[in-house]
Design a protein around this motif. Structure first.
Motif, mmCIF file in Angstrom:
data_model
loop_
_atom_site.group_PDB
_atom_site.id
_atom_site.type_symbol
_atom_site.label_atom_id
_atom_site.label_comp_id
_atom_site.label_asym_id
_atom_site.label_seq_id
_atom_site.Cartn_x
_atom_site.Cartn_y
_atom_site.Cartn_z
ATOM 1 N N ASN A 1 17.014 -13.822 39.863
ATOM 2 C CA ASN A 1 17.503 -14.878 38.984
ATOM 3 C C ASN A 1 18.104 -15.989 39.824
ATOM 4 N N GLN A 2 17.862 -17.224 39.420
ATOM 5 C CA GLN A 2 18.364 -18.358 40.187
ATOM 6 C C GLN A 2 19.888 -18.358 40.263
ATOM 7 N N GLY A 3 20.536 -17.779 39.274
ATOM 8 C CA GLY A 3 21.997 -17.752 39.260
ATOM 9 C C GLY A 3 22.585 -16.687 40.158
ATOM 10 N N GLY A 4 21.749 -15.929 40.863
ATOM 11 C CA GLY A 4 22.242 -14.883 41.743
ATOM 12 C C GLY A 4 21.968 -13.503 41.188
ATOM 13 N N GLY A 5 22.670 -12.523 41.723
ATOM 14 C CA GLY A 5 22.471 -11.139 41.294
ATOM 15 C C GLY A 5 21.679 -10.361 42.323
ATOM 16 N N PRO A 6 21.234 -9.152 41.960
ATOM 17 C CA PRO A 6 20.498 -8.295 42.901
ATOM 18 C C PRO A 6 19.210 -8.963 43.386
ATOM 19 N N ALA B 1 -6.132 -3.276 32.304
ATOM 20 C CA ALA B 1 -5.014 -2.423 31.876
ATOM 21 C C ALA B 1 -4.205 -1.920 33.067
ATOM 22 N N LYS B 2 -4.773 -2.005 34.265
ATOM 23 C CA LYS B 2 -4.075 -1.531 35.465
ATOM 24 C C LYS B 2 -3.431 -2.686 36.228
ATOM 25 N N PHE B 3 -3.371 -3.857 35.606
ATOM 26 C CA PHE B 3 -2.643 -4.997 36.163
ATOM 27 C C PHE B 3 -1.362 -5.188 35.376
ATOM 28 N N PHE B 4 -0.244 -5.409 36.087
ATOM 29 C CA PHE B 4 1.053 -5.583 35.440
ATOM 30 C C PHE B 4 1.674 -6.897 35.915
ATOM 31 N N ASP B 5 2.176 -7.648 34.974
ATOM 32 C CA ASP B 5 2.850 -8.916 35.258
ATOM 33 C C ASP B 5 4.329 -8.725 34.948
ATOM 34 N N ALA B 6 5.114 -8.383 35.977
ATOM 35 C CA ALA B 6 6.531 -8.073 35.796
ATOM 36 C C ALA B 6 7.375 -9.280 36.181
ATOM 37 N N SER B 7 8.118 -9.796 35.230
ATOM 38 C CA SER B 7 8.916 -10.997 35.491
ATOM 39 C C SER B 7 10.324 -10.668 35.975
ATOM 40 N N ASN B 8 10.748 -9.407 35.870
ATOM 41 C CA ASN B 8 12.088 -9.028 36.307
ATOM 42 C C ASN B 8 12.087 -7.564 36.745
ATOM 43 N N ALA B 9 13.258 -7.103 37.189
ATOM 44 C CA ALA B 9 13.356 -5.744 37.725
ATOM 45 C C ALA B 9 13.086 -4.685 36.664
ATOM 46 N N ALA B 10 13.540 -4.930 35.436
ATOM 47 C CA ALA B 10 13.320 -3.961 34.360
ATOM 48 C C ALA B 10 11.828 -3.799 34.082
ATOM 49 N N GLU B 11 11.091 -4.911 34.047
ATOM 50 C CA GLU B 11 9.655 -4.841 33.801
ATOM 51 C C GLU B 11 8.922 -4.217 34.987
ATOM 52 N N LEU B 12 9.450 -4.421 36.189
ATOM 53 C CA LEU B 12 8.849 -3.778 37.363
ATOM 54 C C LEU B 12 9.006 -2.260 37.257
ATOM 55 N N SER B 13 10.176 -1.801 36.857
ATOM 56 C CA SER B 13 10.404 -0.363 36.682
ATOM 57 C C SER B 13 9.482 0.201 35.607
ATOM 58 N N GLN B 14 9.291 -0.551 34.532
ATOM 59 C CA GLN B 14 8.391 -0.111 33.462
ATOM 60 C C GLN B 14 6.961 0.007 33.975
ATOM 61 N N ALA B 15 6.548 -0.944 34.831
ATOM 62 C CA ALA B 15 5.195 -0.897 35.389
ATOM 63 C C ALA B 15 5.009 0.346 36.248
ATOM 64 N N PHE B 16 5.973 0.624 37.135
ATOM 65 C CA PHE B 16 5.878 1.810 37.984
ATOM 66 C C PHE B 16 5.917 3.083 37.137
#
Length: 409
Positions: free
Chosen positions: A159-164, A380-395
């Motif tokens: 996130n542009q505002g900072g964070g992990p 169906a085997k391509f994932f577009d993850a916009s944040n960490a939560a969506e990345l975890s869902q993809a994995f």
């Protein structure tokens, strides 16, 4: 004549008024009845879908646990799972009509008798929904290469505002996948970890390997960084094609972990990842392919011959190619050339009977997204993850698809 006609018309209106009211009442009753049936059928469909999902889970559980080898044990385990899924709910009456094992296959037939809301007007106060599920346990040997972007941009906050950082999110997601693989309780499941950036680090422990070319750097000072061979041999997975050039470590990142069934080592490799360098996706794909072939950077034990063997590559990137191959190095900036090589490698990997999953992580570049989508074995085997939560869902979704159990019907 006019008076007679008007009188006749008025009489008709008076005489038919009651009929219209009766017809309206009948139509309204039918409409309400149809609406009631629609509501109850919708409820029945939802109940059946839930029952199907639960029955699938029962079949999978029973298929995996070979100690459930009698009808009594199967039914007890099934009933426990149904009770846990439907805890104390009114209007739910699950009945296990049949559950049996036939070798590696378990078949479950179940029924749920649910209350209806409105259909009692048609003398139907409840509704039966029934499902059947069969699950097969197949022993599989599975090799998975995690090809992970660890370029400098992965050190930035998502996130542009900072964070992990994005890398923090990747470590969490990848460790979640490793946990799922570990829980498969299958010694024939192995992982390799292939961090990539502009170059790839194969590990300085291989400084005496005959497949390395040390004309660019001294063996004594080399830290594991390698470039690419000439004449298209950078797009092959084996040692054939000549020695691979080595370079100084100031352009290299974290070290490859070859295929291993030791999930502790896999977690350690993930947790030790550091962000560094520019993006050259072909380097990651090539070395991911080589780990799955089991020849480079070290020769690993071949997969068991008595099992159904599957090879999988998971490619994750957070950015577009910013470097390209230039002779032995990756110092070029011909992005079109790098993209074309990426596409060719994807096709070659899939042609080697490797199932490919791809993930675009917080990636805005449309060209690279399309490149990753085309690289996957299916959309169906391509994932577009916009944040960490969506990345975890993809994995997590990828992890579920790797399990050794399958629903056959």
């Amino acid at each position: 004549m006019k008076r007679t006609f008007n009188h006749t018309a008025a009489s008709y209106r008076t005489d038919t008024g009651g009929n219209v009211a009766m017809m309206f009442a009948v139509s309204l009753f039918v409409l309400i009845g149809l609406l009631a049936v629609a509501v109850d059928l919708s409820k029945g469909f939802a109940a059946k879908q839930r029952l199907q999902n639960t029955t699938d889970a029962v079949a999978l559980l029973a298929a995996k646990d070979k100690t459930l080898d009698t009808a009594a044990k199967l039914e007890a385990a099934a009933q426990a799972l149904y009770d846990a899924t439907y805890p104390g709910q009114r209007g739910v009456r699950i009945e296990i009509q049949d559950i049996k094992r036939d070798g590696d296959q378990v078949t479950v037939v179940s029924k749920n008798n649910i209350d209806t809301y409105f259909s009692g007007v048609f003398k139907t106060s409840d509704l039966d929904v029934g499902v059947t599920s069969s699950a097969v346990y197949t022993k599989k040997s599975l090799d998975v290469a995690l090809v992970l972007d660890t370029t400098g941009s992965m050190g930035q906050a998502i996130n542009q505002g900072g964070g992990p950082s994005k890398l923090t999110g990747l470590k969490s997601a990848a460790n979640g996948l490793i946990d799922m693989v570990d829980n498969m309780d299958n010694d024939d499941v192995r992982l390799s970890i292939v961090p990539f950036a502009q170059y790839t680090n194969v590990g300085k422990t291989h400084s005496k390997a005959g497949w390395l070319d040390f004309s660019q750097v001294s063996r004594n000072t080399w830290e594991g960084c390698v470039g690419s061979r000439l004449n298209g041999n950078d797009e092959t997975p084996t040692q054939r094609g000549g020695a691979i050039p080595t370079f100084a470590n100031n352009i290299c990142g974290s070290e490859i972990l070859p295929l291993t069934s030791n999930m502790r080592k896999a977690r350690s490799s993930i947790n030790g990842l550091k962000p560094r360098g520019w993006t050259y996706i072909p380097s990651g794909i090539t070395w991911g392919w080589r780990t799955l072939e089991g020849e480079l950077p070290i020769r690993v034990k071949a997969a068991p011959t008595d099992t159904d063997h599957k090879k999988v590559m998971v490619i994750m990137t957070d950015g577009q190619n910013t470097r390209s191959k230039s002779q032995l190095t990756h110092e070029g900036q011909n992005i079109n050339d790098a993209n074309a090589k990426t596409a060719r490698l994807c096709d070659k990997v899939k042609g080697d009977d490797i199932e490919v999953y791809t993930i675009a992580y917080a990636l805005d570049d449309r060209t690279t997204k399309n490149l990753m989508r085309d690289c996957a074995s299916s959309t169906a085997k391509f994932f577009d993850a916009s944040n960490a939560a969506e990345l975890s869902q993809a994995f997590e979704q990828i992890g579920r698809s790797l399990d050794v159990l399958r629903i056959s019907s």
